[in-house]
Design a protein around this motif. Structure first.
Motif, mmCIF file in Angstrom:
data_model
loop_
_atom_site.group_PDB
_atom_site.id
_atom_site.type_symbol
_atom_site.label_atom_id
_atom_site.label_comp_id
_atom_site.label_asym_id
_atom_site.label_seq_id
_atom_site.Cartn_x
_atom_site.Cartn_y
_atom_site.Cartn_z
ATOM 1 N N LEU A 446 0.841 -1.202 0.000
ATOM 2 C CA LEU A 446 0.000 0.000 0.000
ATOM 3 C C LEU A 446 0.872 1.247 0.000
ATOM 4 C CD1 LEU A 446 -2.741 1.516 0.355
ATOM 5 C CD2 LEU A 446 -2.373 1.310 2.827
ATOM 6 N N LYS A 447 1.882 1.236 0.835
ATOM 7 C CA LYS A 447 2.794 2.378 0.902
ATOM 8 C C LYS A 447 3.450 2.627 -0.450
ATOM 9 C CE LYS A 447 6.860 1.942 1.761
ATOM 10 N NZ LYS A 447 8.077 1.891 0.908
ATOM 11 N N ASN A 448 3.883 1.560 -1.115
ATOM 12 C CA ASN A 448 4.518 1.699 -2.430
ATOM 13 C C ASN A 448 3.520 2.214 -3.473
ATOM 14 O OD1 ASN A 448 7.008 0.855 -1.524
ATOM 15 N ND2 ASN A 448 6.677 -1.304 -2.060
ATOM 16 N N SER A 449 2.282 1.762 -3.394
ATOM 17 C CA SER A 449 1.255 2.230 -4.321
ATOM 18 C C SER A 449 1.009 3.735 -4.154
ATOM 19 C CB SER A 449 -0.052 1.467 -4.099
ATOM 20 O OG SER A 449 0.112 0.097 -4.356
ATOM 21 N N ILE A 450 0.963 4.175 -2.894
ATOM 22 C CA ILE A 450 0.772 5.604 -2.623
ATOM 23 C C ILE A 450 1.965 6.401 -3.146
ATOM 24 C CG2 ILE A 450 0.432 7.352 -0.836
ATOM 25 C CD1 ILE A 450 -1.950 5.451 -1.266
ATOM 26 N N LYS A 451 3.159 5.854 -3.011
ATOM 27 C CA LYS A 451 4.364 6.521 -3.517
ATOM 28 C C LYS A 451 4.267 6.716 -5.025
ATOM 29 C CE LYS A 451 8.676 7.881 -3.894
ATOM 30 N NZ LYS A 451 9.018 9.317 -3.674
ATOM 31 N N THR A 466 -7.893 5.214 -2.218
ATOM 32 C CA THR A 466 -7.066 4.007 -2.223
ATOM 33 C C THR A 466 -6.845 3.486 -0.805
ATOM 34 O OG1 THR A 466 -5.919 4.713 -4.244
ATOM 35 C CG2 THR A 466 -4.812 3.064 -2.892
ATOM 36 N N ILE A 467 -6.535 4.391 0.101
ATOM 37 C CA ILE A 467 -6.324 3.998 1.505
ATOM 38 C C ILE A 467 -7.624 3.490 2.115
ATOM 39 C CG2 ILE A 467 -5.704 4.836 3.804
ATOM 40 C CD1 ILE A 467 -3.815 6.840 2.406
ATOM 41 N N LYS A 468 -8.712 4.180 1.827
ATOM 42 C CA LYS A 468 -10.021 3.799 2.356
ATOM 43 C C LYS A 468 -10.430 2.417 1.844
ATOM 44 C CE LYS A 468 -13.617 6.057 0.842
ATOM 45 N NZ LYS A 468 -14.656 7.095 0.618
ATOM 46 N N SER A 469 -10.166 2.161 0.564
ATOM 47 C CA SER A 469 -10.501 0.870 -0.027
ATOM 48 C C SER A 469 -9.683 -0.256 0.598
ATOM 49 C CB SER A 469 -10.267 0.909 -1.532
ATOM 50 O OG SER A 469 -10.507 -0.351 -2.123
ATOM 51 N N PHE A 470 -8.397 0.013 0.840
ATOM 52 C CA PHE A 470 -7.527 -0.999 1.440
ATOM 53 C C PHE A 470 -7.995 -1.338 2.857
ATOM 54 C CE2 PHE A 470 -3.966 -1.951 4.277
ATOM 55 C CZ PHE A 470 -3.447 -3.086 3.681
ATOM 56 N N LEU A 471 -8.294 -0.317 3.642
ATOM 57 C CA LEU A 471 -8.660 -0.538 5.038
ATOM 58 C C LEU A 471 -10.064 -1.121 5.177
ATOM 59 C CD1 LEU A 471 -7.272 2.762 6.614
ATOM 60 C CD2 LEU A 471 -6.252 0.488 6.742
ATOM 61 N N ASP A 472 -10.938 -0.799 4.217
ATOM 62 C CA ASP A 472 -12.331 -1.238 4.224
ATOM 63 C C ASP A 472 -13.150 -0.401 5.216
ATOM 64 O OD1 ASP A 472 -14.365 -3.427 3.350
ATOM 65 O OD2 ASP A 472 -14.570 -3.299 5.525
#
Length: 616
Positions: A446-451, A466-472
Motif C-alpha cells: 500500500l505504501k509503495n502504491s501511494i508513492k 485508495t487507503i479507504k478501499s484498502f482498510l475497508d
C-alpha cells in the motif's frame, strides 16, 4: 507481562520530580480532588497515577482504570503517556476517552437493557440538526406553529430537561419519541445530552449493569473537573457513589469558562461533600516565566481565589517573562505592531507554531488584517477552527502517516504506528505468524502504491480512496466507533480533502510541505479562548481586549475573568494584549474599555506590563 513493583519502592516515571502534594495525590487510595492551576501538570499527574496503580497492581488485574476528559486530544495524550510507560498492559487496562464517547459506549453496549419505548434504533444518527429541527416543526404544528424552526438553545434545553421514562402527554416527551425511533423517512437521531441521559437511565434501572461497571473500573479519573455539567456529574454519582471505585478529580476554578455550556458552579464543593474526598493543591507552575506567574497571581483576588504562593520552575531566572499592552488607533496599526513583534520573535528562534493569536470570540472579526500583515513578512497564519478538530481525527492521522511514510520511509516510529493500527483494524492476532506477516507485506505494498500515485501527481482524493478501499470502510467503522453513525465519516474525509488541497497549492505541490502545513508546523494558529484551553505557546497575543469582545461582562463577570485568566495562562515566555480604538469591519467600529477597565488597571500597575501606543 509488566513487572509488579512494591508500592514502597515505586518512583515516578521518566525521573520526573513531583511536588509533595502531587506525590500524595498520585499514591492516595481515597477519593480525591486535586486543585491544579495552569502549568501544574494535571495530565502528567494523572499519567503518573495510572502508572503507579498498574505497576503496583493496586488496580488489581484484570480491573481497569477509566479516565474521562472533555477533549479527544486530551484523552489521547493521556493514553499515550500511560501506554509508553506500561506497554501492552495499559492498552488492555487503561481506558481514556471523552464523556461523550463513554456515554455512547454504555448506550450502544447495553442498548437492549432499555425498555422498548426508550430504545433508539441501533443505526441512530448523532446531532443531525436538520432532523432535530424537523421533529420540533412536526410537533410545533400541533402547537399552532409557535416553535421556532431553527435549532437553538431552546431545542437543546427542551431535550435535556425531558424526564425519563417518557410521558407522551407532554410535548417534550413526544419530541424524544420521534427522535428515538425516527419519523417521516428520517432516521433516529440523538444529541449527546440525550445519549448521556439514556446511559444514566440504564445505570439507574439495571443494578447488575451498574455493578458490572463498578467492578470493571477500580479507579476513575475526571479531568478538567471544573467544567463538569449537571448531567455528567449525575451519571458519575449514580454510577460510582457508594462503590469501591476510587475517584480522582482534577481541576481549577480559575479556568471555569464553560458555564454557558452547563458547567456546575459549585461542583468542587458538592463532590467533596458527597464523595467525602481529600483535597490537594498543587503549587508549582511548570509552564510560565516568573513575570507571567506574578500576573496570574494578581488575578486571584478578582477571581475570589485564595492567593497561594505559586512556585515557578527552576529553569527560569527571576526576571524572565514579557508582558505587553498594545494600544492602537485602528486595526491596521494594531496588525502591523503584532506582525513586527512576531517577526522579532521568529528572528530569535521561536517557531511560528509556538506562537498563538487568541481572540475572545468571533475570530473572523479580528484575523484578516493580522493575517495580511504577517503575509507581507512571509509569515503564515491561519484560523485553526476547522484544522484543529480535523488533525485530531484518528482516520486523518492515519492517512497523513501513510502518505508521509510513502514520501520518506525513514520514519521508523511512524511506520511502526501505522502497522500496529492497521493490524488492529484488521483484528489480526500477532501470534498467527502467516496472516500477520502477510498483512505487513500488504501494508508495505500500500505504501509503495501511494508513492507511485504521488510521483504521478495524482490528487489527494484518489489517494484517500485508495487507503479507504484498502482498510475497508466497515473495518474502519468497527475499530473507530466514532465513525459508525450517519455521514460523519464521509464529512470528515470531504473536509480533509478540501483543506489539504488548499495547503497542497500553498506548498507549490510539494507533498511533504503540504503535510507539514496542514498539521500547522509552519504557521501561527489563530483561535478562540475556548479552543486554546489546555494548550501552551512561547508567545501569546490576545487580540481585542475590548468591551465588544466581552459583551456580556456585566452579566457574567466571573466567567469572563476566568476567560481572561485562561488566555494569559497559555503563555510560557511572553503575553501581549491589544486594544484598537477603531475596528472598521464591525457593526459598531468605535471600541471602548469601560466595562472591562479592571483588566487595563491590572496591566497598567507598576511593573506589570509595558504599554506601547501606536498612533498615526
Amino acid at each position: 507481562m509488566m513487572k509488579i513493583i512494591d508500592k514502597r519502592n515505586w518512583h515516578p516515571s521518566d525521573n520526573i520530580l513531583l511536588e509533595e502534594s502531587a506525590f500524595q495525590a498520585v499514591t492516595s487510595q481515597n477519593n480525591i480532588l486535586v486543585i491544579a492551576g495552569p502549568g501544574a501538570g494535571k495530565t502528567e499527574l494523572l499519567a503518573q497515577k495510572a502508572t503507579y496503580l498498574l505497576q503496583t497492581n493496586l488496580c488489581k488485574n484484570p480491573r481497569k482504570i477509566l479516565a474521562i476528559s472533555f477533549k479527544t486530544d486530551a484523552a489521547q495524550n493521556l493514553k499515550e503517556r500511560v501506554e509508553k510507560r506500561c506497554g501492552q498492559d495499559a492498552k488492555l487496562r487503561f481506558s481514556s476517552m471523552t464523556y461523550d464517547a463513554f456515554f455512547k459506549r454504555i448506550l450502544d453496549h447495553f442498548l437492549y437493557a432499555l425498555p422498548e419505548e426508550l430504545r433508539p434504533k441501533a443505526d441512530y444518527l448523532i446531532n443531525d440538526l436538520n432532523i432535530i429541527d424537523q421533529a420540533f416543526i412536526r410537533q410545533g404544528s400541533i402547537l399552532n406553529g409557535t416553535i421556532s424552526s431553527k435549532f437553538n438553545t431552546y431545542y437543546d434545553k427542551t431535550l435535556e430537561e425531558t424526564s425519563l421514562p417518557l410521558n407522551l402527554d407532554e410535548f417534550r416527551s413526544r419530541i424524544w419519541s420521534l427522535l428515538l425511533k425516527g419519523f417521516d423517512n428520517h432516521k433516529a437521531t440523538l444529541t449527546f445530552k440525550m445519549i448521556n441521559k439514556l446511559a444514566d437511565y440504564i445505570i439507574l434501572t439495571n443494578e447488575q449493569i451498574k455493578l458490572a461497571i463498578q467492578t470493571t473500573y477500580s479507579h476513575v479519573f475526571l479531568d478538567e473537573f471544573q467544567d463538569t455539567t449537571d448531567l455528567q456529574y449525575k451519571f458519575i454519582k449514580d454510577c460510582f457513589l457508594g462503590s469501591n471505585s476510587i475517584i480522582t478529580a482534577v481541576g481549577d476554578n480559575k479556568q471555569r469558562i464553560m458555564l454557558w455550556a452547563g458547567a456546575m458552579k459549585n461542583v468542587f464543593e458538592i463532590y467533596n461533600d458527597e464523595f467525602q474526598s481529600d483535597q490537594k493543591v498543587l503549587l508549582m507552575n511548570h509552564r510560565s516565566a516568573p513575570k507571567l506567574v506574578e500576573l496570574q497571581r494578581r488575578m486571584y483576588e478578582s477571581l475570589q481565589e485564595e492567593n497561594l504562593d505559586i512556585k515557578c520552575s527552576e529553569k527560569w531566572n527571576s526576571s524572565d517573562g514579557e508582558i505587553n499592552l498594545f494600544i492602537s488607533d485602528d486595526e491596521e496599526l494594531e496588525a502591523n505592531a503584532i506582525a513586527n513583534n512576531i517577526e522579532e520573535k521568529i528572528c530569535i528562534g521561536i517557531k511560528p507554531n509556538d506562537i498563538c493569536i487568541i481572540c475572545k470570540q468571533r475570530v473572523q472579526d479580528y484575523s484578516p488584517t493580522i493575517i495580511k500583515a504577517l503575509k507581507e513578512k512571509n509569515i503564515r497564519a491561519r484560523v485553526e477552527i476547522e484544522y484543529q478538530d480535523l488533525i485530531k481525527e484518528p482516520i486523518i492521522d492515519l492517512i497523513l502517516d501513510i502518505i508521509s511514510c510513502a514520501i520518506n520511509i525513514r520514519q521508523a516510529q511512524k511506520w511502526e504506528k501505522i502497522k500496529e493500527t492497521v493490524i488492529n483494524i484488521f483484528s489480526i492476532d500477532s501470534n498467527n505468524n502467516s496472516t500477520y506477516e502477510e498483512l505487513q507485506e500488504e501494508i508495505f505494498d500500500l505504501k509503495n502504491s501511494i508513492k507511485i500515485m504521488i510521483d504521478q501527481n495524482r490528487n489527494i482524493s484518489e489517494i484517500v480512496d485508495t487507503i479507504k478501499s484498502f482498510l475497508d470502510i466497515n473495518r474502519i467503522k468497527a475499530y473507530f466507533p466514532v465513525y459508525s453513525q450517519g455521514s460523519y465519516f464521509d464529512t470528515i474525509l470531504d473536509k480533509f480533502i478540501e483543506l489539504f488541497n488548499i495547503e497542497y497549492e500553498e506548498a507549490n505541490k510539494n507533498w511533504q510541505y503540504a503535510i507539514n502545513n496542514f498539521c500547522g508546523l509552519n504557521s501561527i494558529p489563530i483561535m478562540t479562548i475556548h479552543k486554546s484551553k489546555g494548550l501552551e505557546y512561547s508567545a501569546v497575543y490576545f487580540v481585542g481586549l475590548e468591551d465588544s469582545a466581552f459583551w456580556n461582562f456585566k452579566n457574567q463577570p466571573a466567567e469572563d475573568r476566568c476567560a481572561f485568566f485562561v488566555a494569559l495562562s497559555r503563555a510560557k515566555k511572553s503575553i501581549t494584549f491589544t486594544f484598537s480604538n477603531i475596528r472598521s469591519s464591525m457593526k459598531y467600529p468605535i471600541q471602548k474599555r469601560k466595562d472591562i477597565n479592571e483588566f487595563f488597571e491590572l496591566l497598567q500597575r507598576s511593573g506589570i506590563a509595558t504599554v506601547k501606543n501606536f498612533n498615526y
